[in-house]
Design an enzyme around this catalytic site. Structure first.
Site, PDB file in Angstrom:
ATOM      1  N   SER A  57       0.157  -8.202   2.522  1.00 42.19           N
ATOM      2  CA  SER A  57      -0.631  -6.965   2.495  1.00 42.19           C
ATOM      3  C   SER A  57      -0.419  -6.258   1.163  1.00 42.19           C
ATOM      4  CB  SER A  57      -0.220  -6.032   3.645  1.00 42.19           C
ATOM      5  OG  SER A  57       1.140  -5.657   3.522  1.00 42.19           O
ATOM      6  N   LEU A  78      -0.201  -4.605  -2.422  1.00 43.00           N
ATOM      7  CA  LEU A  78      -0.221  -5.135  -3.782  1.00 43.00           C
ATOM      8  C   LEU A  78       0.032  -6.641  -3.805  1.00 43.00           C
ATOM      9  CD1 LEU A  78      -0.421  -4.700  -6.819  1.00 43.00           C
ATOM     10  CD2 LEU A  78       2.005  -4.047  -6.813  1.00 43.00           C
ATOM     11  N   SER A 125       9.218   1.208 -10.204  1.00 45.65           N
ATOM     12  CA  SER A 125       8.516   2.432  -9.826  1.00 45.65           C
ATOM     13  C   SER A 125       8.892   3.517 -10.822  1.00 45.65           C
ATOM     14  CB  SER A 125       8.915   2.873  -8.415  1.00 45.65           C
ATOM     15  OG  SER A 125       8.388   4.147  -8.125  1.00 45.65           O
ATOM     16  N   TYR A 169      15.238   5.253  -2.200  1.00 42.71           N
ATOM     17  CA  TYR A 169      14.212   4.517  -2.944  1.00 42.71           C
ATOM     18  C   TYR A 169      14.400   4.708  -4.444  1.00 42.71           C
ATOM     19  CZ  TYR A 169       9.543   2.898  -4.294  1.00 42.71           C
ATOM     20  OH  TYR A 169       8.493   2.228  -4.869  1.00 42.71           O
ATOM     21  N   LYS A 208      15.206   1.582  -6.989  1.00 47.83           N
ATOM     22  CA  LYS A 208      14.315   1.242  -8.088  1.00 47.83           C
ATOM     23  C   LYS A 208      14.974   1.478  -9.442  1.00 47.83           C
ATOM     24  CE  LYS A 208      10.709  -0.229  -5.870  1.00 47.83           C
ATOM     25  NZ  LYS A 208      10.265  -1.642  -5.959  1.00 47.83           N
ATOM     26  N   THR A 217      -1.003   1.578  -0.549  1.00 49.75           N
ATOM     27  CA  THR A 217      -0.512   0.331   0.024  1.00 49.75           C
ATOM     28  C   THR A 217       0.297   0.624   1.287  1.00 49.75           C
ATOM     29  OG1 THR A 217       1.620   0.293  -1.132  1.00 49.75           O
ATOM     30  CG2 THR A 217      -0.286  -0.607  -2.328  1.00 49.75           C
TER      31      THR A 217
END
Length: 260
Positions: free
Chosen positions: A11, A13, A134, A147, A151, A182
């Protein structure tokens, strides 16, 4: 014909990257934790140049299975796209440490460990690695401590890795997108590890995954080292460095509903 391995390919990207690669004539090895979704995607593309192997990307046994599949089915590996990811939306003080560990495992440990395992095949092909980072790895986003940390770790590790594998002729592209439309955000975890119960806040324009996929593959073709596709988020990262107090004030206003 290139052989491309894409993680998180069922699903978002990952799927858009698979579609564009397939249209350009590449052979694909696709993986995702969603076995049913992955099987449907592989069937949609057709089986002639596609191998789909479902599993948990944090499992080293899956890494070995994927690389063995590359070798046995295609005889080589030219491009590894580390796309699989997970996020959370929860204030740091109200987040179970298990959520932080899960996000770090998927977003940092898994892509680094899979890439290291794939290096022998990539040396043979003088291939390329893509890691989907990101802008959250460059600047703080409230309610995303785990997160942002994952990243940031990914970015630092792969920026170092690029210099270390350049002598082997392997290229490495770090992609720094901002907010995309997304499933990673629609499937975000809450502080208790269950699905987040509130909508996300954003900065700048929300881009489509198909738009992002084409930019990434064009940058790959050019053997670029970094891709900053969203000018607005790049400018926000500069604001964080030049005027951090102003950045945090604006961020706190924009994300007040998520951390209140």
């Amino acid at each position: 014909m290139r052989v491309v391995l894409i993680t998180g390919a069922a699903s978002g990207l990952g799927w858009q990257l698979a579609r564009v690669c397939h249209a350009r004539g590449d052979a694909l090895l696709l993986t995702d934790i969603d076995a049913n979704g992955l099987a449907a995607r592989a069937e949609e593309l057709g089986c002639e140049r596609v191998l789909a192997l479902a599993g948990d990307i944090t499992d080293p046994e899956l890494h070995a299975h994927l690389l063995d599949g590359c070798l046995q089915h295609f005889g080589r590996l030219d491009v590894l796209i580390n796309n699989a990811g997970i996020t959370h939306r929860s204030p740091t003080l109200r987040t179970d440490p298990a959520v932080f560990r899960k996000v770090m495992a998927v977003d940092y440990h898994a892509p680094l460990e899979l890439t290291l395992a794939a290096l022998p095949l990539l040396r043979e092909s003088r291939g390329q690695v893509i890691a989907i980072g990101s802008m959250a790895g460059w600047m703080p986003v409230l309610g995303r401590a785990g997160y942002c940390a994952a990243k940031s770790a990914l970015s630092q590790a792969f920026e170092v890795l690029r210099a270390e594998i350049a002598r082997d002729g392997i290229g490495l592209l770090m992609v720094y997108p901002s907010f995309l439309d997304t499933p990673i955000d629609r499937n975000a975890l809450g502080g208790d590890g269950k699905p987040a119960g509130h909508a996300r806040s954003t900065i700048g324009k929300i881009r489509g995954a198909d738009w992002m996929a084409r930019l990434i593959l064009d940058a790959l073709q050019q053997r670029r080292e970094r891709l900053f596709p969203d000018r607005g988020s790049w400018l926000a990262s500069l604001l964080w460095r030049l005027a951090p107090a102003l950045y945090l004030r604006k961020m706190s206003q924009r994300f007040a509903g998520e951390i209140g």
